[in-house]
Design a protein around this motif. Structure first.
Motif, PDB file in Angstrom:
ATOM      1  N   PHE A 194      14.877 -18.120 -60.654  1.00 46.18           N
ATOM      2  CA  PHE A 194      14.420 -18.821 -59.509  1.00 46.18           C
ATOM      3  C   PHE A 194      15.563 -18.396 -58.181  1.00 46.18           C
ATOM      4  N   ASN A 195      16.048 -17.467 -58.339  1.00 49.09           N
ATOM      5  CA  ASN A 195      16.845 -16.685 -57.321  1.00 49.09           C
ATOM      6  C   ASN A 195      15.744 -16.170 -56.354  1.00 49.09           C
ATOM      7  N   LYS A 200      11.209 -13.626 -54.254  1.00 47.72           N
ATOM      8  CA  LYS A 200      10.597 -12.990 -53.231  1.00 47.72           C
ATOM      9  C   LYS A 200       9.993 -11.537 -53.576  1.00 47.72           C
ATOM     10  N   GLU A 201      10.378 -10.707 -54.373  1.00 51.49           N
ATOM     11  CA  GLU A 201      10.250  -9.309 -54.486  1.00 51.49           C
ATOM     12  C   GLU A 201       9.248  -9.461 -55.782  1.00 51.49           C
ATOM     13  N   GLY A 202       8.976 -10.299 -56.565  1.00 49.01           N
ATOM     14  CA  GLY A 202       7.708 -10.492 -57.563  1.00 49.01           C
ATOM     15  C   GLY A 202       8.687 -10.200 -59.097  1.00 49.01           C
ATOM     16  N   VAL A 203       9.847 -10.021 -58.925  1.00 48.71           N
ATOM     17  CA  VAL A 203      10.397  -9.575 -60.073  1.00 48.71           C
ATOM     18  C   VAL A 203      10.523 -10.854 -61.014  1.00 48.71           C
ATOM     19  N   SER A 204      10.774 -11.736 -60.743  1.00 46.36           N
ATOM     20  CA  SER A 204      10.853 -13.019 -61.541  1.00 46.36           C
ATOM     21  C   SER A 204       9.493 -13.364 -62.329  1.00 46.36           C
ATOM     22  N   MET A 233      12.774 -28.035 -67.448  1.00 50.72           N
ATOM     23  CA  MET A 233      12.203 -26.819 -66.713  1.00 50.72           C
ATOM     24  C   MET A 233      10.623 -26.736 -66.677  1.00 50.72           C
ATOM     25  N   ASP A 234      10.162 -27.755 -67.138  1.00 50.06           N
ATOM     26  CA  ASP A 234       8.576 -27.875 -67.382  1.00 50.06           C
ATOM     27  C   ASP A 234       7.819 -27.690 -65.952  1.00 50.06           C
ATOM     28  N   ASN A 235       8.456 -28.578 -64.945  1.00 50.34           N
ATOM     29  CA  ASN A 235       7.780 -28.935 -63.856  1.00 50.34           C
ATOM     30  C   ASN A 235       8.452 -27.828 -62.695  1.00 50.34           C
ATOM     31  N   ARG A 236       9.093 -26.891 -63.065  1.00 49.81           N
ATOM     32  CA  ARG A 236       9.481 -25.991 -62.297  1.00 49.81           C
ATOM     33  C   ARG A 236       8.885 -24.524 -62.267  1.00 49.81           C
ATOM     34  N   LEU A 237       8.048 -24.550 -62.955  1.00 53.40           N
ATOM     35  CA  LEU A 237       7.578 -22.936 -63.180  1.00 53.40           C
ATOM     36  C   LEU A 237       6.815 -22.245 -61.912  1.00 53.40           C
ATOM     37  N   MET A 238       6.333 -23.193 -60.915  1.00 55.46           N
ATOM     38  CA  MET A 238       5.789 -22.797 -59.807  1.00 55.46           C
ATOM     39  C   MET A 238       6.799 -21.840 -59.049  1.00 55.46           C
ATOM     40  N   GLU A 239       8.202 -22.401 -59.242  1.00 59.55           N
ATOM     41  CA  GLU A 239       9.125 -21.671 -58.443  1.00 59.55           C
ATOM     42  C   GLU A 239       9.478 -20.027 -58.921  1.00 59.55           C
ATOM     43  N   LEU A 240       8.632 -19.842 -59.772  1.00 59.97           N
ATOM     44  CA  LEU A 240       8.713 -18.319 -59.944  1.00 59.97           C
ATOM     45  C   LEU A 240       7.978 -17.476 -58.771  1.00 59.97           C
ATOM     46  N   PHE A 241       7.115 -18.189 -57.952  1.00 64.32           N
ATOM     47  CA  PHE A 241       6.691 -17.804 -56.757  1.00 64.32           C
ATOM     48  C   PHE A 241       7.078 -18.091 -55.683  1.00 64.32           C
ATOM     49  N   PRO A 242       6.826 -17.377 -54.634  1.00 64.50           N
ATOM     50  CA  PRO A 242       7.363 -17.790 -53.138  1.00 64.50           C
ATOM     51  C   PRO A 242       6.563 -18.817 -52.727  1.00 64.50           C
ATOM     52  N   ALA A 243       7.424 -19.709 -51.764  1.00 58.63           N
ATOM     53  CA  ALA A 243       6.667 -21.173 -51.203  1.00 58.63           C
ATOM     54  C   ALA A 243       5.177 -20.573 -50.861  1.00 58.63           C
ATOM     55  N   ASN A 244       4.917 -19.740 -50.332  1.00 57.47           N
ATOM     56  CA  ASN A 244       3.387 -19.320 -49.846  1.00 57.47           C
ATOM     57  C   ASN A 244       2.454 -19.226 -50.926  1.00 57.47           C
ATOM     58  N   LYS A 245       2.931 -19.035 -52.188  1.00 51.07           N
ATOM     59  CA  LYS A 245       2.016 -18.730 -53.323  1.00 51.07           C
ATOM     60  C   LYS A 245       2.316 -19.964 -54.364  1.00 51.07           C
ATOM     61  N   ARG A 246       3.207 -20.984 -54.157  1.00 53.16           N
ATOM     62  CA  ARG A 246       3.254 -21.791 -54.891  1.00 53.16           C
ATOM     63  C   ARG A 246       2.339 -22.792 -55.201  1.00 53.16           C
ATOM     64  N   SER A 247       1.274 -22.509 -55.883  1.00 51.29           N
ATOM     65  CA  SER A 247       0.083 -23.381 -55.965  1.00 51.29           C
ATOM     66  C   SER A 247      -0.488 -23.410 -57.433  1.00 51.29           C
ATOM     67  N   CYS A 248      -1.042 -24.444 -57.873  1.00 54.72           N
ATOM     68  CA  CYS A 248      -1.534 -24.480 -59.019  1.00 54.72           C
ATOM     69  C   CYS A 248      -2.545 -23.223 -59.599  1.00 54.72           C
ATOM     70  N   GLU A 249      -3.482 -23.003 -58.426  1.00 57.09           N
ATOM     71  CA  GLU A 249      -4.442 -22.112 -58.524  1.00 57.09           C
ATOM     72  C   GLU A 249      -3.898 -20.541 -58.672  1.00 57.09           C
ATOM     73  N   HIS A 250      -2.752 -20.146 -57.835  1.00 54.73           N
ATOM     74  CA  HIS A 250      -2.302 -18.855 -57.922  1.00 54.73           C
ATOM     75  C   HIS A 250      -1.497 -18.469 -59.299  1.00 54.73           C
ATOM     76  N   PHE A 251      -0.669 -19.793 -59.609  1.00 58.99           N
ATOM     77  CA  PHE A 251      -0.346 -19.667 -60.886  1.00 58.99           C
ATOM     78  C   PHE A 251      -1.228 -19.387 -62.077  1.00 58.99           C
ATOM     79  N   SER A 252      -2.002 -20.255 -61.996  1.00 59.85           N
ATOM     80  CA  SER A 252      -3.244 -20.137 -63.057  1.00 59.85           C
ATOM     81  C   SER A 252      -3.784 -18.572 -63.336  1.00 59.85           C
ATOM     82  N   LYS A 253      -4.036 -18.315 -62.072  1.00 63.07           N
ATOM     83  CA  LYS A 253      -4.796 -16.697 -62.100  1.00 63.07           C
ATOM     84  C   LYS A 253      -3.962 -15.804 -62.380  1.00 63.07           C
ATOM     85  N   TYR A 254      -2.530 -15.710 -62.082  1.00 64.59           N
ATOM     86  CA  TYR A 254      -1.518 -14.815 -62.288  1.00 64.59           C
ATOM     87  C   TYR A 254      -1.206 -14.739 -63.980  1.00 64.59           C
ATOM     88  N   PHE A 255      -1.079 -15.835 -64.342  1.00 56.09           N
ATOM     89  CA  PHE A 255      -0.798 -15.872 -65.673  1.00 56.09           C
ATOM     90  C   PHE A 255      -2.021 -15.742 -66.851  1.00 56.09           C
TER      91      PHE A 255
END
Length: 440
Positions: A194-195, A200-204, A233-255
């Motif tokens: 979550f660094n 920010k650079e999508g590495v995480s 950690m179960d409620n923190r997985l969204m933090e793998l993305f920047p704040a402007n992409k931290r949505s359930c929709e984006h997370f779901s599509k990405y993974f």
């Protein structure tokens, strides 16, 4: 001339005193050595921290064992008896992963000896990473004191991800997933991902894909979920993305696109659980503030649309909120009267979210569960059901279905016995007999 042998008493006493004093002095005096050196105890000596000799020994051994990981494991096992693993744990793990000591940022130190036989130079496949995981597993099982240092090393390596090549990151991700599955490290190490710079650079996110794939390959999603919940950690997985992409929709599509639909479903479910908890908390606060039922119903309906929560789920939330918004009397004979009065007030709220038969049955099950879990309510079950029947919250059909086949095992015999006469009456009413149940 005759020698005078007679001596005075004073002379004799003086002679004895001198003799005794001389003998005492002889006992007390001890020989001394000039220039004597005193050894300092080893524990009082401060050994200088110098990992170079330690590194040379490990590198030499790895160069001799080469790619034979069984031989590597045996070498490490034997070396622990001769080398100071406790003092140089970080150096040891740096060499095994990267081939040499790592400088801040993840680059190899220029002035140190290196080996070409390490994790980062190995083949990039799951089988090889599983073999490396076994090397670390054997080492830590043999030297338990390395356990904490190893977890700290993984946290550090995750922070250094930008300093590694894509292939090196992939290998580390696969290894980390396997280690998590084996229980060698805690899921709390994910905190390093979550660094801000890595996110920010999508590495995480990219690293997480490889990590979770290898983790789920070893264990199922339920096991992964349990490990994540254990450390929050179960409620923190969204933090793998920047704040402007931290949505359930984006997370779901990405993974999902990355082949991890089960992780997407888990995250969506976690978000839903979080939303329900917040909704329940807000409902209780509205009730304690004395908001009108009209306003509360409007708020709940708006939340249903926003979060896509079904009516069956919502009636459970509403019931829990209603029953949690009051402090109940501890006396069984008084709590029933208190419950009837309280539920009568909130029956319009319950009615608003029981428009479907399945919602009514859900509510009945919630009532049964609540009365069973709260022992003071055991005798109140039948009176609560009758009240809600008379308030048009529960229908004859729902009550009969619950009685015949839909009930839970919890308190089954007690609650069915309580409802027996009322259910017989409902059946008679359905057959068209006069004085139907609504007139009760």
């Amino acid at each position: 001339m005759i020698e005078n042998t007679c001596t005075s008493p004073h002379t004799r006493l003086l002679s004895e005193f001198i003799s005794v004093s001389f003998m005492n002095n002889q006992k007390q005096q001890k020989p001394t050595l000039t220039g004597q050196r005193f050894k300092t105890r080893k524990r009082d000596e401060k050994e200088r921290f110098d990992p170079s000799q330690f590194q040379e020994s490990i590198v030499q051994g790895l160069n001799q064992t080469g790619t034979d990981l069984d031989a590597v494991a045996k070498f490490l096992d034997a070396s622990g008896a001769k080398l100071d693993y406790r003092r140089y744990a970080e150096t040891l793990f740096d060499i095994l992963v990267a081939g040499g000591m790592l400088a801040p940022g993840g680059t190899l130190s220029d002035d140190m000896t290196r080996t070409e036989y390490c994790l980062f130079t190995a083949n990039e496949d799951l089988e090889t990473m599983q073999a490396y995981a076994q090397v670390f597993n054997k080492l830590i099982r043999r030297y338990k004191y390395l356990e904490k240092g190893f977890e700290e090393e993984i946290k550090k390596l995750l922070l250094f991800l930008k300093g590694f090549t894509e292939s090196e990151r992939n290998k580390l991700a696969m290894l980390t997933g396997i280690l998590l599955a084996n229980g060698n490290i805690s899921a709390s190490i994910l905190n390093s991902l979550f660094n801000e710079n890595l996110v920010k650079e999508g590495v995480s996110a990219a690293f997480a894909v490889k990590l979770f794939k290898s983790w789920i390959n070893e264990k199922d999603i339920n096991s992964v979920a349990a490990s994540l919940r254990k450390v929050g950690m179960d409620n923190r997985l969204m933090e793998l993305f920047p704040a402007n992409k931290r949505s359930c929709e984006h997370f779901s599509k990405y993974f999902t696109d990355a082949g991890l639909k089960e992780l997407s479903d888990f995250a969506r479910n976690q978000q839903s659980i979080g939303a329900r908890k917040e909704l329940q908390k807000e409902l209780q606060e509205q009730m304690s503030r004395g908001e009108t039922l009209k306003d509360i119903i409007a708020y709940v309906r708006e939340e249903m649309k926003k979060t896509n929560i079904s009516e069956q789920t919502m009636i459970g939330i509403v019931w829990t909120s209603v029953m949690s918004s009051v402090e109940w009397n501890k006396k069984e004979e008084l709590v029933t009267e208190q419950a009837i009065k309280h539920l009568k007030q909130y029956s319009p709220l319950l009615k608003a979210f029981t428009s479907q038969g399945l919602s009514e049955l859900t509510l009945l099950l919630k009532i049964q569960e609540y009365c069973y879990d709260n022992i003071h309510f055991m005798k109140a079950f039948q009176k609560i059901v009758v009240l809600l029947y008379k308030a048009d919250v529960l229908s004859e059909e729902a009550i009969l279905k619950w009685y015949t086949e839909g009930h839970l095992a919890k308190g089954k015999s007690v609650f069915l016995e309580q409802m027996k006469k009322f259910v017989e009456w409902l059946k008679n009413a359905e057959e068209g007999k006069p004085n139907g149940p609504r007139s009760i």
